[in-house]
Structures are given as C-alpha cells and as structure tokens.
Design a protein around this motif. Structure first.
Motif, PDB file in Angstrom:
ATOM      1  N   SER A   1       0.842  -1.182   0.000  1.00 13.41           N
ATOM      2  CA  SER A   1       0.000   0.000   0.000  1.00 13.41           C
ATOM      3  C   SER A   1       0.881   1.237   0.000  1.00 13.41           C
ATOM      4  CB  SER A   1      -0.885  -0.014   1.234  1.00 13.41           C
ATOM      5  OG  SER A   1      -1.558   1.199   1.358  1.00 13.41           O
ATOM      6  N   ASN A   2       0.464   2.295  -0.721  1.00  6.02           N
ATOM      7  CA  ASN A   2       1.236   3.533  -0.783  1.00  6.02           C
ATOM      8  C   ASN A   2       0.333   4.743  -0.552  1.00  6.02           C
ATOM      9  OD1 ASN A   2      -0.171   3.440  -3.128  1.00  6.02           O
ATOM     10  ND2 ASN A   2       1.532   3.914  -4.458  1.00  6.02           N
ATOM     11  N   LYS A   3      -0.664   4.605   0.303  1.00  2.12           N
ATOM     12  CA  LYS A   3      -1.601   5.689   0.559  1.00  2.12           C
ATOM     13  C   LYS A   3      -0.968   6.828   1.347  1.00  2.12           C
ATOM     14  CE  LYS A   3      -5.243   3.301  -0.889  1.00  2.12           C
ATOM     15  NZ  LYS A   3      -5.729   3.485  -2.219  1.00  2.12           N
ATOM     16  N   MET A   4       0.106   6.538   2.096  1.00  2.42           N
ATOM     17  CA  MET A   4       0.756   7.549   2.923  1.00  2.42           C
ATOM     18  C   MET A   4       1.839   8.274   2.136  1.00  2.42           C
ATOM     19  SD  MET A   4       1.026   5.080   6.199  1.00  2.42           S
ATOM     20  CE  MET A   4       1.138   3.615   5.193  1.00  2.42           C
ATOM     21  N   HIS A   5       2.218   9.442   2.620  1.00  3.70           N
ATOM     22  CA  HIS A   5       3.256  10.240   1.976  1.00  3.70           C
ATOM     23  C   HIS A   5       4.624   9.770   2.458  1.00  3.70           C
ATOM     24  CE1 HIS A   5       5.072  13.608  -0.024  1.00  3.70           C
ATOM     25  NE2 HIS A   5       5.606  14.050   1.104  1.00  3.70           N
ATOM     26  N   ILE A   8       5.468   3.350   2.819  1.00  2.00           N
ATOM     27  CA  ILE A   8       4.771   2.241   2.195  1.00  2.00           C
ATOM     28  C   ILE A   8       4.519   1.168   3.250  1.00  2.00           C
ATOM     29  CG2 ILE A   8       5.620   2.599  -0.150  1.00  2.00           C
ATOM     30  CD1 ILE A   8       7.732   0.460   0.396  1.00  2.00           C
ATOM     31  N   SER A   9       3.463   0.420   3.055  1.00  2.00           N
ATOM     32  CA  SER A   9       3.128  -0.699   3.913  1.00  2.00           C
ATOM     33  C   SER A   9       3.499  -1.970   3.158  1.00  2.00           C
ATOM     34  CB  SER A   9       1.643  -0.667   4.242  1.00  2.00           C
ATOM     35  OG  SER A   9       1.288  -1.804   4.966  1.00  2.00           O
ATOM     36  N   ASN A  38       8.745   8.322  -3.176  1.00  3.45           N
ATOM     37  CA  ASN A  38       7.429   7.793  -3.545  1.00  3.45           C
ATOM     38  C   ASN A  38       7.492   7.033  -4.865  1.00  3.45           C
ATOM     39  OD1 ASN A  38       5.865   8.655  -1.336  1.00  3.45           O
ATOM     40  ND2 ASN A  38       5.768  10.715  -2.179  1.00  3.45           N
ATOM     41  N   ARG A  41       4.671   1.497  -6.126  1.00  2.98           N
ATOM     42  CA  ARG A  41       3.225   1.523  -6.280  1.00  2.98           C
ATOM     43  C   ARG A  41       2.638   0.278  -5.607  1.00  2.98           C
ATOM     44  NH1 ARG A  41       4.724   2.793 -11.910  1.00  2.98           N
ATOM     45  NH2 ARG A  41       4.273   0.616 -12.374  1.00  2.98           N
ATOM     46  N   GLU A  42       1.331   0.253  -5.497  1.00  4.07           N
ATOM     47  CA  GLU A  42       0.665  -0.884  -4.869  1.00  4.07           C
ATOM     48  C   GLU A  42       0.838  -2.123  -5.731  1.00  4.07           C
ATOM     49  OE1 GLU A  42      -3.718  -2.093  -3.132  1.00  4.07           O
ATOM     50  OE2 GLU A  42      -3.275  -0.015  -3.636  1.00  4.07           O
TER      51      GLU A  42
END
Length: 70
Positions: A1-5, A8-9, A38, A41-42
């Motif tokens: 996941s890359n929803k955060m700035h 990454i998770s 960044n 990607r997911e």
C-alpha cells in the motif's frame, strides 16, 4: 500500500509448519517502510532493509523496487 506520503506498507508472507499437526500455515507480517521518492506503487515487489527508527512504527527503508505490478 502507498496511501501515505513517503511511507509504504509492506506485507511479508511466509509458510511455517504447525508444531502438532505438521500442516503448513501461511503467516504474514506487516511493516511500514520509508520511501523517500514515492517510487513504489501498490502491488510492487520491493526490497527493504532495517534502519534506525524514523517514527513510532517505521524502522525500515526501501532499498529498491524488484518487480513492478502489472
């Protein structure tokens, strides 16, 4: 996941044998890693390495993206 700035998770899955029943079970661990540019990607397969604590839950750093998601 890359929803955060810049974070990454990363989900790490492994197969371990059950001590009593000898059946293989899938175990997973979720880690937060620092992604400075960044660039991931997911769905990407990434390499991470341990580093000093950067925040409360983040103590890993993205080394490189091994394989891009389709």
């Amino acid at each position: 996941s890359n929803k955060m700035h810049k974070t990454i998770s990363v989900l790490i899955e492994r197969r371990v044998e059950h001590p009593l029943y000898r059946k293989y079970v899938r175990k997973s661990t979720k880690l937060l890693a620092h992604d400075e540019n960044n660039e991931s990607r997911e769905g990407d397969t990434v390499a991470i390495s341990e580093c000093r604590p950067l925040s409360r839950h983040k103590a890993w750093r993205l080394v490189r993206v091994l394989e891009r998601a389709p």
